[in-house]
Design an enzyme around this catalytic site. Structure first.
Site: not given
Ligand code: GUN
Length: 291
Positions: A53, A97, A120
């Site tokens: 990311k 996360q 998100d």
């Molecule tokens: N962990 C696995 N996928 C995601 C996601 O799409 N967003 C977040 N914040 N954590 C994750």
């Protein structure tokens, strides 16, 4: 001929569009949009996701701010950081996360994120907006799935979409997005009676359950659009490999269009995260954009 939907290529085009929006915000407001990512603990998979990311955010021209906290950080300390990021004028998007360590409530932490910075789309406020058909920030994987459907058909209105899986992260928001496109939506799940027959009714069949190759070839109506959200690690003939929730080789014989897994929905998730961050920045800073 079956169209194999190339998620990598679609994601690359979207990332280009995001980069031009970022440039537009920079030109009009003299600011560089920023995404803050909060990672608590040392979960190896999470570390890889966060690294990816970070690289993608910088490549799009945005600033990526990582907050890496030790696993023993208290829930109150994480909440305090989120509140600080909410107040920070320079921060456009906040992503915590998941998973968080067991002693921290993801529900509490996520819902501390200001809805306008919730890239998100996981806060109750944004889930509510989606349900009510109001503008908000939408979860990335479902958004990416709908964008992929639109690469093969412009008119979703009236099509029967079957979504297998009712998770908060994918199944439920994806169903709402398809409903907003005027699809007739069936939400199927592990308790659905005769799942095969339900799937055979689908013009758009989306699988998001996390069961390797659950959807068989003969569950797919001739010409249907198949979106496979699953990524499952399996061992086959002594080799580790990744497979989706759809039996791709068999399903592609019936499908009109189908996403591979990996290489379908996966690349769209980060591209949609960047899109949400650019959209959040544009809205907050009063710049009119389309992505
Ligand atoms: N962990 C696995 N996928 C995601 C996601 O799409 N967003 C977040 N914040 N954590 C994750």
């Amino acid at each position: 001929m079956t169209t194999i939907i190339d998620g990598k290529a679609v994601a690359a085009v979207l990332r280009e569009k995001v980069a031009s929006v970022v440039a537009q915000i920079g030109a009009q407001q003299g600011v560089q949009p920023a995404l803050a990512v909060v990672l608590v603990g040392e979960d190896p998979a999470s570390q890889i996701y966060v690294r990816n990311k970070h690289a993608a955010t910088e490549k799009s021209g945005m600033r990526s701010i990582a907050h890496k906290l030790p696993a023993e950080t208290s829930e109150d300390e994480v909440v305090a950081l989120v509140r600080k990021l909410n107040e920070d004028e320079a921060v456009d998007g906040i992503l915590v996360q998941l998973p968080l360590p067991d002693h921290i409530s993801p529900d509490r932490v996520i819902n501390e994120i200001h809805p306008d910075k919730d890239v998100d789309g996981l806060t109750e406020a944004n889930a509510g907006r989606l349900m009510l058909g109001k503008d908000g920030l939408v979860p990335c994987t479902p958004q990416g799935s709908v964008i992929l459907v639109k690469t093969v058909t412009e008119k979703l209105s009236g099509l029967h979409a079957v979504v297998v899986g009712r998770s908060i992260l994918v199944g439920k928001p994806l169903s709402m997005l398809l409903l907003a496109e005027n699809c007739t939506v069936t939400m199927a799940h592990s308790r659905t009676k005769d799942l095969a027959s339900v799937c055979r009714e689908a013009d758009i069949l989306c699988a998001a359950v996390g069961v390797p190759r659950l959807v068989k070839g003969d569950w797919v109506k001739k010409g249907a659009i198949v979106i496979d959200v699953g990524i499952n690690r399996i061992e086959e003939n002594g080799k580790k490999r990744l497979v989706g929730d759809v039996d791709f080789d068999a399903a592609k014989e019936n499908a009109g269009a189908i996403t591979p897994a990996p290489g379908g929905v996966g690349p769209m998730t980060i591209a949609c995260l960047l899109r949400n961050t650019a959209l959040a920045a544009a809205r907050r800073r009063g710049v009119a954009v389309t992505v």
